[in-house]
Design a protein around this motif. Structure first.
Motif, PDB file in Angstrom:
ATOM      1  N   GLU A 190      41.573  47.419  56.712  1.00  0.00           N
ATOM      2  CA  GLU A 190      41.047  48.298  55.652  1.00  0.00           C
ATOM      3  C   GLU A 190      42.174  48.805  54.764  1.00  0.00           C
ATOM      4  O   GLU A 190      42.045  48.861  53.531  1.00  0.00           O
ATOM      5  N   LYS A 191      43.297  49.152  55.376  1.00  0.00           N
ATOM      6  CA  LYS A 191      44.447  49.645  54.619  1.00  0.00           C
ATOM      7  C   LYS A 191      44.985  48.561  53.684  1.00  0.00           C
ATOM      8  O   LYS A 191      45.278  48.828  52.508  1.00  0.00           O
ATOM      9  N   GLU A 192      45.096  47.325  54.183  1.00  0.00           N
ATOM     10  CA  GLU A 192      45.614  46.233  53.357  1.00  0.00           C
ATOM     11  C   GLU A 192      44.675  45.909  52.206  1.00  0.00           C
ATOM     12  O   GLU A 192      45.124  45.609  51.097  1.00  0.00           O
ATOM     13  N   GLU A 193      43.363  45.975  52.441  1.00  0.00           N
ATOM     14  CA  GLU A 193      42.413  45.718  51.370  1.00  0.00           C
ATOM     15  C   GLU A 193      42.539  46.762  50.264  1.00  0.00           C
ATOM     16  O   GLU A 193      42.454  46.432  49.073  1.00  0.00           O
ATOM     17  N   LYS A 194      42.769  48.014  50.653  1.00  0.00           N
ATOM     18  CA  LYS A 194      42.952  49.089  49.659  1.00  0.00           C
ATOM     19  C   LYS A 194      44.228  48.866  48.854  1.00  0.00           C
ATOM     20  O   LYS A 194      44.254  49.053  47.634  1.00  0.00           O
ATOM     21  N   ILE A 195      45.299  48.466  49.554  1.00  0.00           N
ATOM     22  CA  ILE A 195      46.574  48.205  48.873  1.00  0.00           C
ATOM     23  C   ILE A 195      46.421  47.045  47.890  1.00  0.00           C
ATOM     24  O   ILE A 195      46.925  47.089  46.761  1.00  0.00           O
ATOM     25  N   ASN A 221      38.970  38.368  44.079  1.00  0.00           N
ATOM     26  CA  ASN A 221      37.718  38.377  44.846  1.00  0.00           C
ATOM     27  C   ASN A 221      37.624  37.175  45.778  1.00  0.00           C
ATOM     28  O   ASN A 221      37.093  37.280  46.884  1.00  0.00           O
ATOM     29  N   GLU A 222      38.140  36.018  45.334  1.00  0.00           N
ATOM     30  CA  GLU A 222      38.088  34.806  46.152  1.00  0.00           C
ATOM     31  C   GLU A 222      39.004  34.884  47.372  1.00  0.00           C
ATOM     32  O   GLU A 222      38.681  34.367  48.437  1.00  0.00           O
ATOM     33  N   SER A 223      40.159  35.535  47.194  1.00  0.00           N
ATOM     34  CA  SER A 223      41.178  35.501  48.253  1.00  0.00           C
ATOM     35  C   SER A 223      41.289  36.780  49.074  1.00  0.00           C
ATOM     36  O   SER A 223      42.006  36.811  50.070  1.00  0.00           O
ATOM     37  N   LEU A 224      40.575  37.842  48.679  1.00  0.00           N
ATOM     38  CA  LEU A 224      40.737  39.143  49.329  1.00  0.00           C
ATOM     39  C   LEU A 224      40.618  39.077  50.845  1.00  0.00           C
ATOM     40  O   LEU A 224      41.529  39.502  51.568  1.00  0.00           O
TER      41      LEU A 224
END
Length: 249
Positions: A190-195, A221-224
């Motif tokens: 979750e932290k990495e997605e926010k960063i 969006n494709e690589s998240l």
């Protein structure tokens, strides 16, 4: 050229024997090689029941292509297709599990198993690409792994950020005591997605061309999902290496 799976009675050994007279993947023009790899990977992911939203996107396909061309350049396109098929059909002792996460380390694991199987069959059946040589060239995967590890350790000694150190392929080597709990893992994710969201927003604001901004958002969006998982793997691997290989020295 797109390598299609052969129908009829499938024999991995027959496919292996034929491969010795075929061109290796590194003998193709780079763009053709990438097209062949990406088509083979996408086909395998589809046949393995990967959900549409989890199918490998452009970022993942590029990463897999780069890995194959660096680590498995000695295989033919037909062998890559056959290796993936052998995994689906259960020819290897242990079937690789994707858990709906079809990434670079998953493909590397399958191809390593194929190379091990290939060496065994080459010895048993005296197979060779060059007639005067007894056995086909054996890629030194131990050497490849050691060199890969040395690059990561060098990056860590230079102070490179864990999340940006390309260490995720070693995730299966991390002992359980150095792995996070499931709760900790998803907290890191979750932290990495926010960063990554913040990085995307900053990059979009700095870009004036609306078409490029649109491309940035689409690629993000494709690589998240895959990239966030890889970053977490990087952090776990680097933390383990720092504690066991660097801090102790």
């Amino acid at each position: 050229m797109i390598v299609a799976e052969k129908k009829g009675n499938y024999s991995p050994l027959d496919e292996l024997k034929k491969s010795y007279s075929l061109s290796r993947i590194n003998e193709y023009p780079i763009n053709d090689a990438k097209t062949i790899i990406e088509a083979s990977i996408y086909q395998d992911a589809t046949l393995k029941g990967i959900k549409d939203e989890n199918l490998p996107g452009e970022f993942v396909l590029d990463d897999i292509s780069e890995m194959i061309l660096k680590m498995f350049w000695m295989l033919t396109p037909e062998e890559i297709v056959s290796a993936l098929k052998m995994d689906r059909f259960g020819y290897f002792e242990e079937k690789s599990q994707h858990y709906q996460f079809y990434g670079t380390e998953y493909v590397a694991e399958i191809l390593k198993k194929y190379c091990k199987w290939k060496r065994k069959k080459a010895e048993e059946h005296n197979l060779s690409r060059v007639p005067e040589r007894q056995i086909e060239f054996k890629p030194d995967h131990d050497l490849i792994d050691r060199e890969y590890l040395e690059v990561i350790l060098s990056d860590l000694k230079k102070g490179k950020s864990y999340r940006h150190t390309n260490a995720y392929l070693l995730i299966k080597s991390v002992p359980n005591e150095f792995k996070p709990t499931e709760k900790q893992y998803y907290s890191l994710l979750e932290k990495e997605e926010k960063i990554m969201e913040e990085e995307k927003d900053l990059k979009s604001k700095e870009e004036k061309d609306p078409l490029i901004v649109k491309k940035i958002i689409r690629e993000f969006n494709e690589s998240l999902k895959v990239k966030a998982h890889q970053r977490v793997f990087n952090i776990i691997v680097c933390s383990w290496l720092y504690k066991t290989k660097i801090k102790t020295n």
